[in-house]
Write a protein that holds these residues in place. Structure first.
Motif, PDB file in Angstrom:
ATOM      1  N   LEU A 408      21.837   4.316  13.921  1.00  0.00           N
ATOM      2  CA  LEU A 408      21.659   4.952  12.704  1.00  0.00           C
ATOM      3  C   LEU A 408      21.228   4.182  11.453  1.00  0.00           C
ATOM      4  O   LEU A 408      22.409   3.275  11.049  1.00  0.00           O
ATOM      5  CB  LEU A 408      22.830   6.002  12.214  1.00  0.00           C
ATOM      6  N   HIS A 409      19.933   3.899  11.151  1.00  0.00           N
ATOM      7  CA  HIS A 409      19.555   3.068  10.078  1.00  0.00           C
ATOM      8  C   HIS A 409      18.171   3.400   9.630  1.00  0.00           C
ATOM      9  O   HIS A 409      17.456   4.520  10.171  1.00  0.00           O
ATOM     10  CB  HIS A 409      19.599   1.488  10.631  1.00  0.00           C
ATOM     11  N   ARG A 410      17.874   2.753   8.364  1.00  0.00           N
ATOM     12  CA  ARG A 410      16.525   3.170   7.749  1.00  0.00           C
ATOM     13  C   ARG A 410      15.688   1.642   7.885  1.00  0.00           C
ATOM     14  O   ARG A 410      16.221   0.549   7.795  1.00  0.00           O
ATOM     15  CB  ARG A 410      16.760   3.694   6.443  1.00  0.00           C
ATOM     16  N   LYS A 411      14.485   2.033   7.651  1.00  0.00           N
ATOM     17  CA  LYS A 411      13.667   0.780   7.663  1.00  0.00           C
ATOM     18  C   LYS A 411      13.622   0.411   6.003  1.00  0.00           C
ATOM     19  O   LYS A 411      14.006   0.992   5.083  1.00  0.00           O
ATOM     20  CB  LYS A 411      12.184   1.108   8.065  1.00  0.00           C
ATOM     21  N   LEU A 412      13.471  -1.125   5.761  1.00  0.00           N
ATOM     22  CA  LEU A 412      13.414  -1.559   4.483  1.00  0.00           C
ATOM     23  C   LEU A 412      11.734  -1.535   4.210  1.00  0.00           C
ATOM     24  O   LEU A 412      10.971  -1.765   4.956  1.00  0.00           O
ATOM     25  CB  LEU A 412      13.950  -3.179   4.678  1.00  0.00           C
ATOM     26  N   SER A 413      11.742  -1.100   3.022  1.00  0.00           N
ATOM     27  CA  SER A 413      10.450  -0.967   2.467  1.00  0.00           C
ATOM     28  C   SER A 413      10.278  -1.655   1.075  1.00  0.00           C
ATOM     29  O   SER A 413      11.264  -1.614   0.265  1.00  0.00           O
ATOM     30  CB  SER A 413      10.205   0.493   2.156  1.00  0.00           C
ATOM     31  N   SER A 414       9.146  -2.012   0.704  1.00  0.00           N
ATOM     32  CA  SER A 414       8.810  -2.867  -0.414  1.00  0.00           C
ATOM     33  C   SER A 414       8.845  -1.559  -1.690  1.00  0.00           C
ATOM     34  O   SER A 414       8.962  -2.142  -2.801  1.00  0.00           O
ATOM     35  CB  SER A 414       7.246  -3.516  -0.358  1.00  0.00           C
ATOM     36  N   ASP A 415       8.810  -0.240  -1.276  1.00  0.00           N
ATOM     37  CA  ASP A 415       8.864   0.582  -2.134  1.00  0.00           C
ATOM     38  C   ASP A 415      10.303   0.977  -2.756  1.00  0.00           C
ATOM     39  O   ASP A 415      10.190   1.966  -3.616  1.00  0.00           O
ATOM     40  CB  ASP A 415       7.994   1.781  -1.742  1.00  0.00           C
ATOM     41  N   GLU A 416      11.547   0.550  -2.079  1.00  0.00           N
ATOM     42  CA  GLU A 416      12.691   0.971  -2.232  1.00  0.00           C
ATOM     43  C   GLU A 416      13.711  -0.229  -2.644  1.00  0.00           C
ATOM     44  O   GLU A 416      13.363  -1.348  -2.369  1.00  0.00           O
ATOM     45  CB  GLU A 416      13.277   1.794  -1.251  1.00  0.00           C
ATOM     46  N   MET A 417      14.656   0.053  -3.360  1.00  0.00           N
ATOM     47  CA  MET A 417      15.752  -0.783  -3.531  1.00  0.00           C
ATOM     48  C   MET A 417      16.465  -1.236  -2.372  1.00  0.00           C
ATOM     49  O   MET A 417      16.612  -0.431  -1.407  1.00  0.00           O
ATOM     50  CB  MET A 417      16.550  -0.355  -4.784  1.00  0.00           C
ATOM     51  N   TYR A 418      17.067  -2.685  -2.150  1.00  0.00           N
ATOM     52  CA  TYR A 418      17.740  -2.974  -1.080  1.00  0.00           C
ATOM     53  C   TYR A 418      19.102  -3.458  -1.706  1.00  0.00           C
ATOM     54  O   TYR A 418      18.923  -4.519  -2.319  1.00  0.00           O
ATOM     55  CB  TYR A 418      16.848  -3.737  -0.091  1.00  0.00           C
ATOM     56  N   LEU A 419      20.232  -3.096  -1.033  1.00  0.00           N
ATOM     57  CA  LEU A 419      21.512  -3.537  -1.274  1.00  0.00           C
ATOM     58  C   LEU A 419      22.279  -4.369  -0.392  1.00  0.00           C
ATOM     59  O   LEU A 419      22.328  -3.899   0.794  1.00  0.00           O
ATOM     60  CB  LEU A 419      22.524  -2.563  -2.033  1.00  0.00           C
ATOM     61  N   LEU A 420      22.521  -5.608  -0.744  1.00  0.00           N
ATOM     62  CA  LEU A 420      23.066  -6.375   0.575  1.00  0.00           C
ATOM     63  C   LEU A 420      24.632  -6.707   0.016  1.00  0.00           C
ATOM     64  O   LEU A 420      24.609  -7.631  -1.064  1.00  0.00           O
ATOM     65  CB  LEU A 420      22.245  -7.681   0.893  1.00  0.00           C
ATOM     66  N   ASP A 421      25.427  -6.357   0.586  1.00  0.00           N
ATOM     67  CA  ASP A 421      27.018  -6.777   0.341  1.00  0.00           C
ATOM     68  C   ASP A 421      27.559  -7.426   1.520  1.00  0.00           C
ATOM     69  O   ASP A 421      27.990  -6.753   2.689  1.00  0.00           O
ATOM     70  CB  ASP A 421      27.847  -5.629  -0.123  1.00  0.00           C
TER      71      ASP A 421
END
Length: 645
Positions: A408-421
């Protein structure tokens, strides 16, 4: 989250009088969460069938003549993270979130958890379970007042009886001593320091009982791997003015470690090893004498608390070991700072890699989390992640504690924010850092929200405040920029952090039950903002509490940030920053260059060095000048050749 001293093993059974409020249903239009209002109920593929498990548990409840059974989310040591051997609540409910209490009666079953885990619970639980979306339980004793019900402890764990042979075995990995290079003091020095505190205490305790796993690990400079992401081992310690008893599986010690602990003698600085399961009987026997036992109620379970007569109890919220290890000495500070420099290299490597690969559409949340963990694992003194990496894209980032899985995961996209903790465990320190990035064109609202989160981070980081001030008193500075426009976040603002210990190290932080700030403490500073169903933002740094220089005499404190990864320039609206905030940010960027650039240069990481120079260019009140990565890479190459000429 604060923990009451009677909240765990031996497992508590409630003759239940608690008022069960009506659960709040999930979003019935979503296919990734359960819908228990249909016939038959709709369950996502992630839901766990618990019918057989619940039936077996209810048979045990009836056999013990009980009305209800409480299943906490922790272990016998009140640990935040627990081993697979102790994941009772997760096994019986299917819900794997780290916070939540289950209660089972003969007719009902329910889980109480806070807002971080509501969606996760709706995805993982079947319709045997009610979800109560409340941030906390009322304490059990208050719930039982005025009723004819009572709380009792039983020595057998009913979930374990039902779990049977499927229960994972107890850990058996070796317990080892840290090298002296990675410790701030010897264990003998630490024991002598705690004994001095016992002698100076007004109630003159003759013993200290340690239940939290990081207390014993810290006291003896011992480590192992019983708990995921935490270098601990199952143990208790009874430290008296004349002997030391360590309750543990003795077979896990090598001859060298036994010699290190002086376990073959009985002097006051010799460690007597006792069987782990004998701690209750041993404490009970010791309490028969003319003694007083000092405990920290936040981590002592009812099973131990109840065998100590009240008149022989010295009870504080936190034990002297918990409070003492919160203040790092100069060597420990240097060790922890060094680990953050190497950790920054790993995170920067990952961010550089993402910039190149996300536009290709080949990166997802799970593969990204695996890669940043891999980069950390390649750093010197690495001992794995310090918690499960939160790698969240788009709407998943609005779930403050979301972590992807292989399924269960999503693709990373240049059009969306990405949060890395994410964070790492190193022999010299524990790290925890959060960065939020956007590779495309963020909306005006996203930029404002991000910038206001950054403003809150800066305002608290640069704050000067009187010594012995509670973190709760200054926490609002992290929220002020958000509050001014009607925004907020629903989690704490920070937590303590250890030296190759807990990533969430109590009792330091900004909550009401944290102790006052003192020079030498480390805490995270992590404001955020979460737009449900759209995006999430969090910016987290670890900071050391240091003395502040003030115009007039007095003892004042401030923070020295030791996380060294720049923020995303693409999301900063410089026009919102005050001159003081801008000055602080540029000074921080200069510090990052001074700390991390030499490390990148020495490893010949020219691409990462160019990225660092580009992302730490001073910001001005005007729109920042755009510099191509190619030109910066050329400059970095020339600088590298210069440095080596």
């Amino acid at each position: 989250m604060a923990r009451a001293h009677w909240g765990c093993c031996p497992w508590l059974v409630l003759f239940c009088a608690y008022a069960w409020s009506h659960p709040i249903p999930g979003d019935l239009a979503r296919e990734d969460v359960r819908n228990c209002s249909t016939s038959p109920p709709y369950l996502p593929v992630t839901a766990v069938n618990t019918t057989v498990r619940l039936t077996a548990l209810r048979q045990q409840i009836q056999a013990w003549n009980l009305s209800a059974y409480i299943i906490p989310d922790t272990d016998a040591h009140m640990s935040e993270y627990i081993g697979r051997h102790d994941e009772r609540r997760a096994w019986i409910t299917g819900f794997t979130g780290t916070a939540g209490i289950a209660v089972v009666t003969l007719r009902k079953a329910a889980v109480w958890t806070d807002s971080r885990y509501w969606t996760q619970a709706e995805r993982q639980m079947d319709c045997n379970w009610e979800l109560h979306k409340e941030d906390s339980w009322e304490s059990y004793d208050q719930a039982l007042q005025g009723s004819n019900r009572q709380l009792v402890s039983i020595t057998d764990n009913l979930v374990d009886l039902v779990w049977g042979s499927e229960r994972p075995p107890a850990p058996s990995q070796p317990i080892y001593a840290l090298q002296e290079a990675f410790t701030g003091s010897t264990w003998q020095e630490k024991v002598s320091g705690i004994r001095s505190q016992m002698q100076m205490h007004s109630e003159a305790p003759t013993a200290v009982l340690l239940s939290a796993l990081d207390e014993t690990a810290w006291l003896f400079n011992l480590r192992s791997s019983d708990i995921p992401y935490n270098p601990f081992f199952y143990s208790y310690t009874l430290l008296t003015d004349s002997f030391i008893r360590l309750f543990v599986n003795k077979s896990r010690f090598s001859s060298e470690t036994l010699q290190y602990l002086n376990s073959s003698c009985t002097d006051p600085l010799c460690v007597q090893l006792e069987d782990y399961n004998e701690v209750r009987g041993s404490v009970k026997d010791y309490a028969l004498g003319d003694v007083k036992i000092w405990i920290g109620t936040s981590y002592t379970t009812y099973g131990l608390y109840e065998v100590i007569p009240e008149e022989k109890l010295v009870a504080d919220t936190y034990s002297p070991v918990m409070v003492t290890k919160a203040v790092k000495n100069s060597k420990e500070q240097a060790l922890l700072k060094a680990s953050h420099v190497r950790d920054a290299v790993a995170v920067i490597r990952y961010l550089v890699w993402l910039e190149k690969n996300v536009p290709k559409g080949t990166v997802d949340e799970f593969s990204g989390a695996e890669l940043v963990d891999k980069f950390r694992g390649e750093e010197e003194f690495s001992s794995g992640p310090s918690f499960q990496t939160i790698s969240a894209s788009g709407l998943n980032a609005a779930l403050a504690h979301y972590s992807p899985t292989k399924e269960l995961h999503r693709k990373l996209s240049s059009d969306e924010m990405y949060l890395l903790d994410s964070g790492g465990q190193y022999w010299d320190g524990t790290t925890d850092i959060t960065r939020t990035v956007h590779w495309g064109t963020p909306s005006a609202f996203q930029k404002e929200a991000y910038t206001r989160v950054l403003m809150g981070n800066i305002d608290l980081s640069r704050l000067i405040f009187p010594a012995a001030t509670s973190g709760r008193m200054v926490e609002a500075f992290a929220r002020r920029a958000l509050w001014e426009v009607g925004l907020n976040y629903g989690h704490g603002t920070g937590h303590g952090i250890g030296n190759f210990l807990c990533v969430h190290e109590w009792p330091v932080g900004f909550q009401s039950n944290n102790i006052a700030m003192a020079k030498g403490m480390f805490t995270s500073i992590e404001p955020g903002y979460y737009q449900d169903g759209e995006f999430g933002i969090r910016l987290e740094d670890v900071a050391l509490v240091v003395e502040a220089k003030t115009k007039y005499p007095g003892t004042y404190l401030t923070f020295e940030v030791v996380s060294f990864v720049p923020y995303d320039r693409n999301l900063i609206d410089v026009s919102l920053l005050s001159p003081e905030q801008l000055q602080y940010l540029n000074h921080y960027y200069q510090t990052i260059r001074e700390k991390v650039a030499p490390e990148l240069q020495s490893r010949q990481m020219l691409e990462e060095l160019a990225w660092l120079q580009q992302h730490t260019e001073p910001l001005s009140a005007r729109a920042p000048h755009s510099t191509s990565l190619a030109s910066v890479l050329l400059a970095a190459t020339l600088a590298f050749l210069n440095w080596n000429s």
